[in-house]
Scaffold this active site. Structure first.
Site, PDB file in Angstrom:
ATOM      1  N   GLY A 190      -8.928  -0.334  -0.683  1.00 29.34           N
ATOM      2  CA  GLY A 190      -9.239  -0.577   0.721  1.00 29.34           C
ATOM      3  C   GLY A 190     -10.335   0.332   1.257  1.00 29.34           C
ATOM      4  O   GLY A 190     -11.169  -0.092   2.067  1.00 29.34           O
ATOM      5  N   HIS A 204      -1.726  -9.374  -1.825  1.00 29.03           N
ATOM      6  CA  HIS A 204      -1.231  -9.375  -3.198  1.00 29.03           C
ATOM      7  C   HIS A 204      -0.012 -10.291  -3.198  1.00 29.03           C
ATOM      8  O   HIS A 204       0.784 -10.256  -2.254  1.00 29.03           O
ATOM      9  CB  HIS A 204      -0.860  -7.948  -3.621  1.00 29.03           C
TER      10      HIS A 204
HETATM   11  P1  NAD Z   1      -0.724   1.804   1.521  1.00 29.28           P
HETATM   12  O1  NAD Z   1       0.415   2.387   0.778  1.00 29.28           O
HETATM   13  O2  NAD Z   1      -2.059   2.443   1.415  1.00 29.28           O
HETATM   14  O3  NAD Z   1      -0.457   1.700   3.078  1.00 29.28           O
HETATM   15  C1  NAD Z   1       0.723   1.342   3.620  1.00 29.28           C
HETATM   16  C2  NAD Z   1       0.716   1.475   5.139  1.00 29.28           C
HETATM   17  O4  NAD Z   1       1.826   0.702   5.580  1.00 29.28           O
HETATM   18  C3  NAD Z   1       0.972   2.886   5.634  1.00 29.28           C
HETATM   19  O5  NAD Z   1      -0.192   3.586   5.869  1.00 29.28           O
HETATM   20  C4  NAD Z   1       1.706   2.608   6.903  1.00 29.28           C
HETATM   21  O6  NAD Z   1       0.780   2.307   7.946  1.00 29.28           O
HETATM   22  C5  NAD Z   1       2.481   1.353   6.619  1.00 29.28           C
HETATM   23  N1  NAD Z   1       3.898   1.546   6.227  1.00 29.28           N
HETATM   24  C6  NAD Z   1       4.373   2.222   5.140  1.00 29.28           C
HETATM   25  N2  NAD Z   1       5.720   2.170   5.104  1.00 29.28           N
HETATM   26  C7  NAD Z   1       6.091   1.426   6.175  1.00 29.28           C
HETATM   27  C8  NAD Z   1       7.350   1.007   6.685  1.00 29.28           C
HETATM   28  N3  NAD Z   1       8.502   1.335   6.088  1.00 29.28           N
HETATM   29  N4  NAD Z   1       7.366   0.263   7.813  1.00 29.28           N
HETATM   30  C9  NAD Z   1       6.221  -0.075   8.425  1.00 29.28           C
HETATM   31  N5  NAD Z   1       5.005   0.283   7.991  1.00 29.28           N
HETATM   32  C10 NAD Z   1       4.938   1.021   6.876  1.00 29.28           C
HETATM   33  O7  NAD Z   1      -0.780   0.243   1.096  1.00 29.28           O
HETATM   34  P2  NAD Z   1      -1.986  -0.503   0.389  1.00 29.28           P
HETATM   35  O8  NAD Z   1      -2.237   0.135  -0.942  1.00 29.28           O
HETATM   36  O9  NAD Z   1      -3.089  -0.682   1.342  1.00 29.28           O
HETATM   37  O10 NAD Z   1      -1.310  -1.909   0.052  1.00 29.28           O
HETATM   38  C11 NAD Z   1      -1.124  -2.908   1.034  1.00 29.28           C
HETATM   39  C12 NAD Z   1      -1.131  -4.266   0.347  1.00 29.28           C
HETATM   40  O11 NAD Z   1      -2.444  -4.503  -0.172  1.00 29.28           O
HETATM   41  C13 NAD Z   1      -0.201  -4.380  -0.845  1.00 29.28           C
HETATM   42  O12 NAD Z   1       0.288  -5.693  -0.886  1.00 29.28           O
HETATM   43  C14 NAD Z   1      -1.104  -4.121  -2.038  1.00 29.28           C
HETATM   44  O13 NAD Z   1      -0.642  -4.694  -3.249  1.00 29.28           O
HETATM   45  C15 NAD Z   1      -2.356  -4.811  -1.549  1.00 29.28           C
HETATM   46  N6  NAD Z   1      -3.592  -4.354  -2.205  1.00 29.28           N
HETATM   47  C16 NAD Z   1      -3.874  -3.028  -2.195  1.00 29.28           C
HETATM   48  C17 NAD Z   1      -5.065  -2.587  -2.737  1.00 29.28           C
HETATM   49  C18 NAD Z   1      -5.454  -1.123  -2.608  1.00 29.28           C
HETATM   50  O14 NAD Z   1      -6.615  -0.857  -2.696  1.00 29.28           O
HETATM   51  N7  NAD Z   1      -4.597  -0.177  -2.366  1.00 29.28           N
HETATM   52  C19 NAD Z   1      -5.967  -3.498  -3.334  1.00 29.28           C
HETATM   53  C20 NAD Z   1      -5.656  -4.870  -3.285  1.00 29.28           C
HETATM   54  C21 NAD Z   1      -4.465  -5.275  -2.709  1.00 29.28           C
HETATM   55 MG    MG Z   2      -2.446  -4.299  -7.392  1.00 30.58          MG
END
Ligand code: NAD
Ligand code: MG
Ligand code: MG
Length: 345
Positions: free
Chosen positions: A139, A113
């Site tokens: 995801g 993103h």
């Molecule tokens: P999430 O909140 O599901 O996962 C975050 C993970 O990051 C945690 O499980 C942990 O492993 C790690 N984490 C959290 N805090 C941390 C810290 N302080 N230090 C180190 N590691 C840490 O995140 P997500 O929703 O998968 O989003 C990740 C990226 O993907 C973002 O940029 C988001 O915009 C993008 N994105 C997400 C989705 C989605 O389906 N959720 C879809 C498209 C793009």
């Molecule tokens: Mg988004």
């Protein structure tokens, strides 16, 4: 309304996967996207490790999937390509402290993103490639579709490209998470960031949850059973959306009764009025001028109090209690068939 944009789509047959198969890939974070992307990469034969906080809660889950886990620092030192999949709001701090000090010229820094790059909360060195592979779905679904032999369509973008092959690398990565089965589309960081934020706020998440609750509350306040209100306003949403997703609004209208279709066409515009669209335009403006990004980062930096309070209010809404009770009766909704299993992914 007609538009003049041309559609360019990349499928598996157009893509040389060697651009990623010859690289060491570090996926930083193991949440929704980290889980989906790292497990798909592994199954596609990519040399992948997951970079995590050693004491964090996700390392065990990743190891259970057969993935190799390293500290974030070690993963950055080891890798050619680093895909940052930690929450948007924590990326800048983790980048400054654990990623930037170990970056080398010619590495590939990737995002799912564009938020931090577009709003300049992360400014990588000019000799590092900056690119994006953004699946257009959660995801967990990136994983569940891949296992079915399908894929979630994904966007790619290149922000800076000192090595000259970043687009091919992004395409190869996207193919290895399964996106080349359904389509990969090229965009840029500004467009992806602004359209993604708008979609989730106005329509997919914000618009949808407000619509579901308003409909449910209207029926319950009208004296009807909350169970009936749940079925009519929430449960059937997926059935309708599945039709729209497969065949557009027209196929959905083909399948519903003429009574439902007449109501759809004449009453829908009374619900989503011109005033609602005016508000959408305001919301888009606040995304474009950075107002939303600044407010969200201020909320994060001041401890997320309002975030937690709103989340809690949402969880306590009657529609959630009623839904939980009803869904427990669905015989097909058992632990094995669920896309999300919080103990494992
Ligand atoms: P999430 O909140 O599901 O996962 C975050 C993970 O990051 C945690 O499980 C942990 O492993 C790690 N984490 C959290 N805090 C941390 C810290 N302080 N230090 C180190 N590691 C840490 O995140 P997500 O929703 O998968 O989003 C990740 C990226 O993907 C973002 O940029 C988001 O915009 C993008 N994105 C997400 C989705 C989605 O389906 N959720 C879809 C498209 C793009
Ligand atoms: Mg988004
Ligand atoms: Mg009906």
């Amino acid at each position: 309304m007609t538009t003049t944009h041309e559609l360019k789509v990349y499928m598996d047959k157009d893509i040389d996967r060697n651009f990623i198969l010859n690289k060491k890939v570090a996926v930083i974070g193991y949440g929704s996207q980290g889980y989906g992307q790292s497990t798909n990469l592994k199954d596609s034969g990519v040399n992948v490790v997951v970079g995590l906080r050693p004491d964090g809660p996700s390392a065990k889950k990743a190891e259970q999937e057969g993935l190799k886990v390293m500290s974030i620092e070690d993963a950055v030192k080891w890798a050619d390509l680093i895909q940052i999949l930690i929450p948007d709001e924590v990326q800048a701090k983790v980048y400054e402290t654990q990623i930037k000090p170990h970056l080398r010229p010619g590495q590939y820094l990737m995002f799912a993103h564009g938020f931090n790059i577009h709003y300049k909360r992360i400014v990588p060195p000019a000799d590092v490639n900056v690119l994006m592979v953004a699946p257009k779905g959660p995801g967990h679904t990136v994983r569940s579709e891949y296992k079915l032999g399908k894929g979630v369509p994904s966007l790619i973008a290149v922000y800076q490209d000192p090595s000259g092959d970043s687009k091919n690398v992004a395409l190869a990565y996207a193919a290895c998470i399964g996106a080349g089965r359904s389509g990969i589309y090229e965009t840029n960081f500004k467009e992806e960031t602004e359209t993604d934020l708008f979609g989730e706020q106005a329509v997919l998440c914000g618009g949808l949850s407000a619509l579901l609750k308003a409909g449910f509350e209207t029926l319950v306040e009208g004296g009807y059973s909350p169970y009936m209100a749940y079925f009519e306003c929430l449960h059937e949403m997926k059935l309708i959306v599945d039709l729209v997703n497969q065949g557009g609004i027209s196929d959905m209208r083909y399948s519903i009764s003429n009574t439902a279709e007449w109501g759809d066409m004449t009453i829908g515009p009374r619900i989503i009025t011109p005033a609602v669209k005016e508000e959408m335009k305001k919301v888009l403006k606040e995304i474009q001028d950075g107002t939303f990004a600044n407010e969200w980062m201020a909320e994060y930096n001041s401890g997320m109090k309002k975030f937690r309070q709103l989340e809690k209010e949402g969880e306590e809404h009657e529609i959630e209690r009623v839904g939980k009770e009803l869904r427990s009766k669905f015989t097909w909704n058992n632990a094995d068939s669920r896309i999300i299993n919080r103990d494992k992914n």
